[in-house]
Design a protein around this motif. Structure first.
Motif, short mmCIF file in Angstrom:
data_model
loop_
_atom_site.label_atom_id
_atom_site.label_comp_id
_atom_site.label_asym_id
_atom_site.label_seq_id
_atom_site.Cartn_x
_atom_site.Cartn_y
_atom_site.Cartn_z
N LEU A 1 -10.11 44.52 62.87
CA LEU A 1 -10.36 45.14 64.17
C LEU A 1 -10.76 44.09 65.20
N PRO A 2 -10.36 44.25 66.45
CA PRO A 2 -10.74 43.29 67.50
C PRO A 2 -12.24 43.17 67.68
N GLN A 3 -12.97 44.26 67.41
CA GLN A 3 -14.43 44.27 67.58
C GLN A 3 -15.16 43.78 66.34
N GLY A 4 -14.40 43.36 65.31
CA GLY A 4 -15.00 43.00 64.03
C GLY A 4 -14.94 44.18 63.08
N ASN A 5 -14.93 43.90 61.81
CA ASN A 5 -14.82 44.96 60.82
C ASN A 5 -16.18 45.57 60.50
N PRO A 6 -16.22 46.86 60.15
CA PRO A 6 -17.50 47.51 59.89
C PRO A 6 -18.13 47.02 58.59
N THR A 7 -19.44 47.16 58.54
CA THR A 7 -20.18 46.82 57.31
C THR A 7 -20.66 48.06 56.58
N ILE A 8 -20.45 49.24 57.17
CA ILE A 8 -20.86 50.49 56.54
C ILE A 8 -19.63 51.23 56.04
N LYS A 9 -19.84 52.23 55.23
CA LYS A 9 -18.74 52.96 54.59
C LYS A 9 -18.68 54.40 55.10
N ALA A 10 -17.48 54.97 55.01
CA ALA A 10 -17.29 56.37 55.36
C ALA A 10 -17.82 57.27 54.26
N GLN A 11 -18.07 58.52 54.61
CA GLN A 11 -18.50 59.52 53.64
C GLN A 11 -17.32 59.92 52.74
N HIS A 12 -17.62 60.42 51.56
CA HIS A 12 -16.56 60.83 50.64
C HIS A 12 -15.99 62.20 50.99
N GLU A 13 -16.76 63.04 51.65
CA GLU A 13 -16.31 64.38 52.00
C GLU A 13 -15.18 64.31 53.03
N VAL B 1 -18.83 61.98 62.99
CA VAL B 1 -17.55 61.61 63.59
C VAL B 1 -16.47 61.84 62.54
N THR B 2 -15.41 62.54 62.92
CA THR B 2 -14.29 62.78 62.02
C THR B 2 -13.04 62.13 62.60
N THR B 3 -12.14 61.72 61.74
CA THR B 3 -10.95 61.00 62.20
C THR B 3 -9.68 61.71 61.76
N VAL B 4 -8.59 61.39 62.44
CA VAL B 4 -7.30 62.00 62.17
C VAL B 4 -6.23 61.00 62.59
N THR B 5 -5.07 61.10 61.98
CA THR B 5 -3.96 60.23 62.36
C THR B 5 -3.37 60.68 63.69
N GLY B 6 -3.07 59.69 64.53
CA GLY B 6 -2.43 59.95 65.81
C GLY B 6 -2.00 58.64 66.41
N ASP B 7 -2.82 58.09 67.31
CA ASP B 7 -2.55 56.75 67.83
C ASP B 7 -2.68 55.70 66.72
N ALA B 8 -3.57 55.96 65.78
CA ALA B 8 -3.75 55.10 64.61
C ALA B 8 -3.77 55.98 63.37
N TRP B 9 -3.48 55.38 62.22
CA TRP B 9 -3.58 56.12 60.97
C TRP B 9 -5.05 56.47 60.70
N ALA B 10 -5.27 57.52 59.96
CA ALA B 10 -6.63 58.03 59.74
C ALA B 10 -7.55 56.96 59.14
N LYS B 11 -7.04 56.15 58.21
CA LYS B 11 -7.90 55.12 57.60
C LYS B 11 -8.29 54.05 58.62
N GLU B 12 -7.35 53.67 59.47
CA GLU B 12 -7.67 52.70 60.51
C GLU B 12 -8.63 53.31 61.54
N ALA B 13 -8.39 54.57 61.91
CA ALA B 13 -9.29 55.25 62.84
C ALA B 13 -10.70 55.36 62.26
N THR B 14 -10.80 55.54 60.96
CA THR B 14 -12.11 55.60 60.31
C THR B 14 -12.83 54.26 60.39
N ALA B 15 -12.10 53.19 60.12
CA ALA B 15 -12.71 51.86 60.25
C ALA B 15 -13.16 51.62 61.69
N ASP B 16 -12.35 52.04 62.63
CA ASP B 16 -12.68 51.89 64.05
C ASP B 16 -13.93 52.68 64.40
#
Length: 390
Positions: free
Chosen positions: A155-167, A70-85
């Motif tokens: 996040l309304p669904q709770g915050n993630p416990t895993i991390k995004a990739q560095h790439e 899954v890859t994320t991009v800024t649009g409705d949300a900023w990329a960092k927030e979309a990544t957490a989502d």
């Protein structure tokens, strides 16, 4: 039931073949068919989005699909927030193994200040994504909180416990199409910035992918639903039928992406979404099963057209499309009153400057579309690993 019901070709045996040989041939054909199905390669796909939701869930849960990442991009949300989502989304789907990659934070050229200057010259935009500070008119939908690119709210669904990739997202997509040439589909449901970056970094990128399916753009939508929510969303295209947020947020990136040499492009504009809405009744239906995804949908705000879900669904089942057109499509990237609007031509009328021939989805089978979502939300977890094969 006879095997002949499954394999009609067996009904035309050679004239002198015995009944025994016919039965043997049918059984052999069935065994070969079953073996082929058992060893069929899953459909490989990358999900690119600016906010993880139902569209991504139904692809992840679909059978015979391997989500590479899954890859994320800024649009409705900023990329960092979309990544957490997205990280939280794959957890809810029971797929924390799926890698998530953060993409572009900003459009290639467009900025918040430039957008405000454009509005001062040419009129207000209905929706500006992360740059939205207030509604122009009263609306039933909630206004997301305005904040900067480095803020990731709870996040309304709770915050993630895993991390995004560095790439980076663009690098990951380039790696995947080289690893699996002509096998990787990409479903994009946000601005197309990551694809412009990937194409500029690697001119072979688009040509090595299998296809691009994107939700974006608008041609000539006509609102069909009579309720107030539908009327409010019609503001977006009532006087500007060629404008849509995903393309308008980064027109230059969209033009680069759509001019890239894809083997196949499928566009899901606003047009088919005007027949859809996540009504309270549909939301209740989708939420009734006990799966984690179904339970999480109970917190989702109703009243939105199913833009992204259509893109996911027609990729999973193209037979949902009931009306489509083959057009050449580009984006107006000249700063003026039509900045970010879709430009399209029937074959033979395009200027020939790299415009991509595109399958434009105009209408879909709504009851079957809703049934597909319902089945997949209630389905057990897709066991296919999302990690690339070694």
């Amino acid at each position: 039931m006879s095997l002949y019901a499954f394999f009609p070709s067996c009904l035309k045996p050679a004239r002198r073949r015995s009944a025994k040989s016919m039965r043997l041939a049918a059984v052999t054909t069935a065994l070969f068919a079953c073996t082929a199905l058992a060893h069929a390669e899953p459909r490989k796909v990358i999900l690119d989005d600016d906010g993880f939701a139902l569209a991504q869930w139904i692809v992840i849960k679909a059978p015979d699909v391997q989500v590479l990442g899954v890859t994320t991009v800024t649009g409705d949300a900023w990329a960092k927030e979309a990544t957490a989502d997205a990280l939280r989304g794959v957890e809810i789907a029971g797929r924390p193994d799926l890698p998530v990659y953060t993409g572009a934070t900003y459009p290639l050229v467009n900025t918040e200040a430039q957008t405000e200057r454009w509005e001062a010259l040419y009129g207000k935009l209905v929706w500006k994504g992360v740059w939205m500070k207030h509604w122009v008119e009263p609306t039933l939908q909630k206004l997301p909180p305005y904040h900067g690119p480095d803020v990731v709210p709870d996040l309304p669904q709770g915050n993630p416990t895993i991390k995004a990739q560095h790439e980076r997202a663009a690098d990951f997509m380039i790696d995947m199409v080289h690893r699996y040439p002509h096998q990787v589909s990409i479903i994009a449901t946000g601005p197309l910035t990551n694809f412009a970056l990937a194409q500029r970094l690697d001119p072979e990128f688009a040509s090595l992918a299998k296809e691009l399916v994107y939700m974006g753009g608008s041609l000539n939508p006509r609102q069909t639903r009579p309720d107030e929510v539908a009327h409010q969303f019609a503001r977006e295209f009532l006087n500007t039928p060629r404008r849509e947020f995903n393309i308008r947020f980064d027109p230059e990136g969209a033009s680069i992406a759509l001019r890239a040499p894809w083997a196949k492009i499928t566009m899901i504009p606003v047009d088919p979404s005007t027949d859809t809405e996540l009504t309270p009744e549909l939301l209740k239906r989708l939420s009734r099963s006990g799966t984690p995804v179904a339970r999480s949908l109970k917190t989702r705000e109703p009243g939105f057209p199913l833009w992204d879900e259509i893109a996911a669904a027609v990729w999973l089942d193209p037979s949902l499309i009931t009306q489509k057109a083959d057009l050449y499509v580009d984006v107006n990237s000249q700063f003026g009153p039509s900045y970010g609007d879709i430009i399209s031509w029937s074959p033979g009328y395009q200027p020939g400057l790299g415009e991509g021939k595109t399958v434009v989805v105009q209408k879909i089978d709504i009851p079957r579309f809703e049934d597909l979502m319902d089945r997949l939300v209630a389905a057990p977890q897709n066991p296919l690993s999302g990690r690339p094969l070694p």
